[in-house]
Design a protein around this motif. Structure first.
Motif, PDB file in Angstrom:
ATOM      1  N   GLU A 339      27.154  33.256  57.489  1.00 30.40           N
ATOM      2  CA  GLU A 339      27.877  33.502  58.751  1.00 30.40           C
ATOM      3  C   GLU A 339      26.902  34.018  59.825  1.00 30.40           C
ATOM      4  OE1 GLU A 339      31.021  36.742  59.527  1.00 30.40           O
ATOM      5  OE2 GLU A 339      31.748  35.629  57.776  1.00 30.40           O
ATOM      6  N   ALA A 340      25.982  34.884  59.416  1.00 33.03           N
ATOM      7  CA  ALA A 340      24.986  35.405  60.368  1.00 33.03           C
ATOM      8  C   ALA A 340      24.078  34.261  60.835  1.00 33.03           C
ATOM      9  CB  ALA A 340      24.164  36.516  59.723  1.00 33.03           C
ATOM     10  N   LEU A 341      23.753  33.339  59.930  1.00 34.10           N
ATOM     11  CA  LEU A 341      22.910  32.198  60.316  1.00 34.10           C
ATOM     12  C   LEU A 341      23.687  31.262  61.249  1.00 34.10           C
ATOM     13  CD1 LEU A 341      21.155  31.492  56.865  1.00 34.10           C
ATOM     14  CD2 LEU A 341      20.068  32.431  58.923  1.00 34.10           C
ATOM     15  N   ASP A 342      25.014  31.129  61.013  1.00 34.09           N
ATOM     16  CA  ASP A 342      25.855  30.345  61.938  1.00 34.09           C
ATOM     17  C   ASP A 342      25.811  30.966  63.330  1.00 34.09           C
ATOM     18  OD1 ASP A 342      26.809  28.449  60.140  1.00 34.09           O
ATOM     19  OD2 ASP A 342      28.653  29.565  59.678  1.00 34.09           O
ATOM     20  N   PHE A 343      25.981  32.292  63.390  1.00 35.28           N
ATOM     21  CA  PHE A 343      25.969  33.008  64.677  1.00 35.28           C
ATOM     22  C   PHE A 343      24.637  32.762  65.381  1.00 35.28           C
ATOM     23  CE2 PHE A 343      24.744  36.824  67.068  1.00 35.28           C
ATOM     24  CZ  PHE A 343      25.775  36.900  67.964  1.00 35.28           C
ATOM     25  N   PHE A 344      23.554  32.813  64.625  1.00 30.89           N
ATOM     26  CA  PHE A 344      22.215  32.607  65.172  1.00 30.89           C
ATOM     27  C   PHE A 344      22.080  31.169  65.722  1.00 30.89           C
ATOM     28  CE2 PHE A 344      17.850  31.087  64.542  1.00 30.89           C
ATOM     29  CZ  PHE A 344      17.157  32.004  65.311  1.00 30.89           C
ATOM     30  N   ARG A 345      22.470  30.203  64.876  1.00 33.68           N
ATOM     31  CA  ARG A 345      22.269  28.796  65.216  1.00 33.68           C
ATOM     32  C   ARG A 345      23.126  28.392  66.420  1.00 33.68           C
ATOM     33  NH1 ARG A 345      24.864  24.661  63.520  1.00 33.68           N
ATOM     34  NH2 ARG A 345      26.115  25.916  62.093  1.00 33.68           N
ATOM     35  N   GLU A 346      24.371  28.891  66.433  1.00 32.04           N
ATOM     36  CA  GLU A 346      25.277  28.520  67.530  1.00 32.04           C
ATOM     37  C   GLU A 346      24.876  29.168  68.849  1.00 32.04           C
ATOM     38  OE1 GLU A 346      28.969  29.543  65.700  1.00 32.04           O
ATOM     39  OE2 GLU A 346      28.774  27.844  64.302  1.00 32.04           O
ATOM     40  N   GLY A 347      24.183  30.313  68.748  1.00 27.77           N
ATOM     41  CA  GLY A 347      23.786  31.023  69.975  1.00 27.77           C
ATOM     42  C   GLY A 347      22.494  30.481  70.574  1.00 27.77           C
ATOM     43  N   MET A 348      21.804  29.613  69.858  1.00 32.89           N
ATOM     44  CA  MET A 348      20.480  29.150  70.326  1.00 32.89           C
ATOM     45  C   MET A 348      20.613  28.030  71.357  1.00 32.89           C
ATOM     46  SD  MET A 348      17.702  30.563  69.202  1.00 32.89           S
ATOM     47  CE  MET A 348      18.041  32.264  69.042  1.00 32.89           C
TER      48      MET A 348
END
Ligand code: GLY
Length: 348
Positions: A339-348
């Motif tokens: 989920e943290a990696l999703d947050f990271f990827r979607e925010g880039m």
């Protein structure tokens, strides 16, 4: 704890430090970059006459067993003994590898670090972590051993390009996050696009103080020192992952790791979302994007399982409940990490 000296007169500090550490042979370790940009500032000092200069390749890709073997061989070849002294002049790669070479040569000789990058001034050269990368893993082999002295002169900041300023700045941001709101706001409002190097030099002093206090209370990282790992569980995984394709500077990986770990801090330990958003904005503007896809998650997760901080199969994080609210020994499930990696990827 070693003496960390912040000065604007590196020549005088080098002379004093060398005079106070009796030795038979003196080795100066640089990489090829600090050999040309930094060594000329001190090489004519009387205290360095008769010293043996060892130069290694620059960048993290040389922080390996082959380079270490070459350094040990030269130390033997030059007749080093257990009464010799090592002077490491360079960034984190030189101070980590040189510190490890010194710590293991003849069961250990003293070493002095002169950090020349921002990253090394505020982090790598201070605190006694030494080592090399091994089998694709960052700092996998190494020892804790305090330098005899760390001599910081911020005039070396003038030798750095903007990527290296930004890389070191990520560790300063981390120090802001684990200390006080005032320290963090000073960092978030600094113009990193057009850095005022004399102001940055003053901020280095405050940043080093945060690290020194923590290391003094827990030099071997049994407890509080884990605060300094904020951003690094995911950051090291990003860095090792990037090593296989296009290597990234350590601080960039840490900054991106901070995004994921501040997200986990909001979800798991109540870190204020508004401050997380401010930090994410600053990091995106300063460090740009690191492109990963969902297909990379298993590899990144696997890399996190190798982190040195882990115990009995669970991945160890340092999280925050607030700025300065340090929560060591936190864990996160695979779903939470994804989920943290999703947050990271979607925010880039
Ligand atoms: N770089 C983190 C530490 O020195 O503990």
């Amino acid at each position: 704890m070693e003496g960390v000296i912040i000065s604007t007169d590196i020549r005088n500090e080098v002379s004093k430090a060398i005079a106070s550490c009796p030795h038979d042979k003196l080795f100066i370790l640089t990489d090829t970059t600090t050999q040309s940009l930094c060594l000329p500032l001190i090489e004519d000092l009387d205290c360095l006459s008769g010293s043996h200069h060892i130069s290694i390749g620059p960048t993290d890709e040389h922080k390996n067993i082959d380079t270490l073997t070459a350094v040990w061989s030269l130390m033997v070849g030059y007749g080093g003994t257990r009464h010799s002294l090592m002077l490491n002049l360079g960034g984190g790669m030189v101070t980590d590898l040189g510190g490890f070479a010194a710590s293991t040569f003849k069961r250990g000789i003293p070493f002095i670090n002169i950090p020349t990058t921002l990253l090394s001034m505020v982090d790598a050269s201070v605190g006694g972590k030494t080592g090399i990368n091994f089998n694709g893993l960052k700092n996998e082999i190494g020892v804790f051993n305090q330098p005899f002295r760390v001599l910081i002169d911020t005039q070396f900041l003038h030798t750095l390009d903007s990527q290296n300023i930004r890389s070191g700045y990520a560790e300063m941001l981390k120090h802001g996050l684990i200390s006080t709101p005032e320290h963090l706001s000073e960092l978030l409002s600094f113009d990193i696009e057009h850095p005022d190097l004399s102001k940055l030099g003053e901020m280095v002093g405050r940043s080093v103080e945060v690290k020194e206090k923590i290391v003094e209370s827990d030099p071997l990282e049994h407890g509080l020192r884990k605060a300094l790992n904020l951003g690094h569980t995911v950051g090291h995984a990003f860095e090792s992952f990037a090593l296989k394709k296009t290597p990234v500077l350590h601080g960039y990986a840490v900054a991106w790791g901070l995004i994921c770990e501040l997200y986990l801090s909001c979800v798991k330990t109540g870190f204020p979302t508004s401050i997380m958003r401010q930090c994410v904005q600053f990091i995106k503007e300063t460090y740009g994007a690191f492109n990963i896809t969902c297909d990379d998650y298993p590899t990144l997760f696997e890399l996190m399982t190798h982190d040195k901080k882990n115990t009995s199969g669970s991945i160890n994080f340092t999280l925050l409940s607030d700025v300065g609210g340090i929560e060591i020994n936190q864990t996160a499930s695979k779903d939470e990490i994804y989920e943290a990696l999703d947050f990271f990827r979607e925010g880039m």
